[in-house]
Design a protein around this motif. Sequence first.
Motif, PDB file in Angstrom:
ATOM      1  N   THR A  64     -48.417  24.045   4.911  1.00 22.48           N
ATOM      2  CA  THR A  64     -49.330  23.458   5.891  1.00 22.48           C
ATOM      3  C   THR A  64     -50.364  24.472   6.359  1.00 22.48           C
ATOM      4  OG1 THR A  64     -47.638  21.920   6.656  1.00 22.48           O
ATOM      5  CG2 THR A  64     -49.436  22.350   8.175  1.00 22.48           C
ATOM      6  N   ASP A  66     -52.013  26.501   4.654  1.00 24.25           N
ATOM      7  CA  ASP A  66     -53.126  26.559   3.697  1.00 24.25           C
ATOM      8  C   ASP A  66     -53.766  27.949   3.702  1.00 24.25           C
ATOM      9  OD1 ASP A  66     -55.047  25.826   1.809  1.00 24.25           O
ATOM     10  OD2 ASP A  66     -56.400  25.002   3.336  1.00 24.25           O
ATOM     11  N   GLY A 116     -59.776  25.395  15.535  1.00 24.03           N
ATOM     12  CA  GLY A 116     -59.409  25.855  14.196  1.00 24.03           C
ATOM     13  C   GLY A 116     -59.387  27.351  13.968  1.00 24.03           C
ATOM     14  N   GLN A 132     -59.109  25.768   7.768  1.00 23.30           N
ATOM     15  CA  GLN A 132     -59.621  24.481   7.313  1.00 23.30           C
ATOM     16  C   GLN A 132     -59.247  23.441   8.370  1.00 23.30           C
ATOM     17  OE1 GLN A 132     -61.434  24.038   4.436  1.00 23.30           O
ATOM     18  NE2 GLN A 132     -61.355  26.260   4.243  1.00 23.30           N
ATOM     19  N   ARG A 133     -60.072  22.431   8.534  1.00 25.34           N
ATOM     20  CA  ARG A 133     -59.872  21.407   9.567  1.00 25.34           C
ATOM     21  C   ARG A 133     -58.500  20.734   9.458  1.00 25.34           C
ATOM     22  NH1 ARG A 133     -64.250  18.880  12.121  1.00 25.34           N
ATOM     23  NH2 ARG A 133     -65.454  19.750  10.419  1.00 25.34           N
ATOM     24  N   GLU A 134     -58.104  20.385   8.241  1.00 31.56           N
ATOM     25  CA  GLU A 134     -56.822  19.694   8.044  1.00 31.56           C
ATOM     26  C   GLU A 134     -55.644  20.583   8.434  1.00 31.56           C
ATOM     27  OE1 GLU A 134     -54.232  17.894   4.381  1.00 31.56           O
ATOM     28  OE2 GLU A 134     -56.407  17.624   4.301  1.00 31.56           O
ATOM     29  N   ALA A 135     -55.691  21.852   8.064  1.00 32.44           N
ATOM     30  CA  ALA A 135     -54.612  22.784   8.412  1.00 32.44           C
ATOM     31  C   ALA A 135     -54.539  22.966   9.923  1.00 32.44           C
ATOM     32  CB  ALA A 135     -54.821  24.128   7.718  1.00 32.44           C
ATOM     33  N   GLY A 137     -55.462  20.898  12.277  1.00 36.96           N
ATOM     34  CA  GLY A 137     -54.921  19.684  12.894  1.00 36.96           C
ATOM     35  C   GLY A 137     -53.419  19.555  12.698  1.00 36.96           C
ATOM     36  N   SER A 138     -52.944  19.886  11.508  1.00 38.49           N
ATOM     37  CA  SER A 138     -51.500  19.806  11.228  1.00 38.49           C
ATOM     38  C   SER A 138     -50.727  20.808  12.068  1.00 38.49           C
ATOM     39  CB  SER A 138     -51.237  20.066   9.748  1.00 38.49           C
ATOM     40  OG  SER A 138     -51.824  19.062   8.953  1.00 38.49           O
TER      41      SER A 138
END
Length: 144
Positions: A64, A66, A116, A132-135, A137-138
């Motif tokens: 997660t 990343d 972030g 990264q945005r996804e990482a 958020g997770s």
Amino acid sequence: MQKLFFVLPAALALLLCGCQPPANTAVDARELKKAQQIEVIPAGETDATEIITDQGEIEDFVETLDVPGWVLESLPDGAEPIGVFQLSQEATLHPGQAETDGTLYDTAALTLYDDGWLTLETGGLDMAFSLQREAAGSLAAYFR
């Protein structure tokens, strides 16, 4: 003699190009996967709200993160911490040692910030990264 003209440039090319480290060598995700425990500590708290000890969950956590997507940068002024992931593991076994005493030692602290950002503190080093945005958020979801 012709073989020498072929082998020498090929060997040099292999040495100079094939042995270069990956572009982002600041952090090795394999080292983070060695953690035996991850404490999830929200900002402003001293006690963990979650403790991860299952090796599969630790590996999922590291995925997660990343790590290849991290960009080494300066932490912006005014960044607000969301929480800390405290990674711990047993001492390394040395030749002649049969086992450890089971004591876990803090090996790294990952502090997640809003927008972030993340800092990594380990072995006397303190580095800041944009995620990264996804990482991001997770990881923030661990503190909700």
